[in-house]
Design an enzyme around this catalytic site. Structure first.
Site, PDB file in Angstrom:
ATOM      1  N   CYS A 102       0.841  -1.207   0.000  1.00 54.51           N
ATOM      2  CA  CYS A 102       0.000   0.000   0.000  1.00 54.51           C
ATOM      3  C   CYS A 102       0.873   1.252   0.000  1.00 54.51           C
ATOM      4  O   CYS A 102       1.499   1.585   1.014  1.00 54.51           O
ATOM      5  CB  CYS A 102      -0.925  -0.028   1.223  1.00 54.51           C
ATOM      6  SG  CYS A 102      -1.785   1.519   1.556  1.00 54.51           S
ATOM      7  N   CYS A 112       0.077   3.880   2.591  1.00 52.94           N
ATOM      8  CA  CYS A 112       0.480   3.400   3.920  1.00 52.94           C
ATOM      9  C   CYS A 112       1.948   3.718   4.182  1.00 52.94           C
ATOM     10  O   CYS A 112       2.328   4.142   5.279  1.00 52.94           O
ATOM     11  CB  CYS A 112       0.281   1.891   4.036  1.00 52.94           C
ATOM     12  SG  CYS A 112      -1.426   1.327   3.884  1.00 52.94           S
TER      13      CYS A 112
END
Length: 268
Positions: free
Chosen positions: A31, A34
């Protein structure tokens, strides 16, 4: 303090949150947002001086936890306080955005001072209540609870200042819905009706009760005013009662006690 979840969510998050707020970062290696958000979280927790802790949960390693907590978007942060989830945010935040979110949802370190302000309001020591709220706002200018308490003390001491105070209460705050009623009730105190007539005495009693934050007495006086002269002061009784009920909320005992009679008089 920050660490990856080692073994037990129950121990490392739920039980630990009874001692200090725990922010859980649900993330994954693949991600991109993230990976950008991670350093922001790390810097923020390092600067918090132990006010809260960060536990990172890699959803690839702990898919059962992701499913159990209904995580469908990454990154997701969730704040736990006293064993319960109290706030959630989806997607990466900027450093400023994260600070604002945390300031809104973390328990205040000034709880004792805020409780002193609330005690002052209950006992009628409005000056003490205002000073306590001001002390908190000096350290946390966006503390919504302190802003609300300051506005309540101002309603008693300086109603003309209420509008400016409640304007600072953020839209997502649980006190935001109380801001409007406080502002409207302050208008009644700033410019009370001056007309004579059979409604003048209950109106004066209602205004004194509102200034004293005695909502039970205010409702009783306003209901008497409504019964004697419903149009006194441009329908002041009905307007003020509606604002008091909004301020207190539908489940408050004072609302429950007076609202049925209000409805009966209003539609009789």
């Amino acid at each position: 303090m920050s660490h990856e979840l080692a073994s037990s969510f129950e121990t490392e998050v739920i039980q630990r949150s009874h001692e200090v707020p725990v922010l859980v970062d649900f993330w994954a290696d693949w991600c991109g947002p993230c990976l950008m958000f991670g350093p922001i979280l790390e810097r923020s927790v390092a600067a918090s001086a132990g006010r809260w802790e960060l536990v990172k949960v890699n959803t690839e390693r702990h898919p059962d936890l992701a499913a159990h907590h209904g995580i469908r978007s990454l990154p997701t942060i969730r704040l736990f306080v006293n064993g319960a989830s109290v706030a959630e945010s989806l997607g990466a935040l900027s450093e400023a955005g994260l600070k604002q979110w945390l300031d809104r949802h973390l328990p205040s370190p000034h709880t004792t001072t805020l409780e002193a302000a609330e005690a002052g309001l209950r006992t009628g020591d409005f000056s003490q209540a205002g000073q306590a709220a001001e002390a908190v706002l000096a350290a946390e200018p966006q503390n919504d609870r302190a802003l609300y308490l300051k506005a309540c003390s101002a309603l008693a001491l300086d109603p003309a200042s209420v509008a400016a105070i409640v304007t600072a209460i953020p839209g997502g705050s649980p006190f935001f819905e109380k801001a409007g009623p406080l502002k409207e009730l302050a208008k009644v105190l700033v410019a009370p009706p001056s007309e004579d007539g059979k409604g003048s005495i209950p109106c004066a009693n209602a205004i004194a009760a509102i200034r004293g934050l005695d909502w039970d007495a205010a409702c009783s006086a306003l209901l008497e005013l409504l019964e004697r002269d419903r149009h006194y002061g441009y329908d002041l009784a009905a307007k003020a009662l509606k604002q008091i009920f909004l301020l207190l909320g539908p489940r408050d005992a004072i609302t429950a006690r007076h609202q049925p009679r209000f409805a009966s008089l209003l539609f009789s």
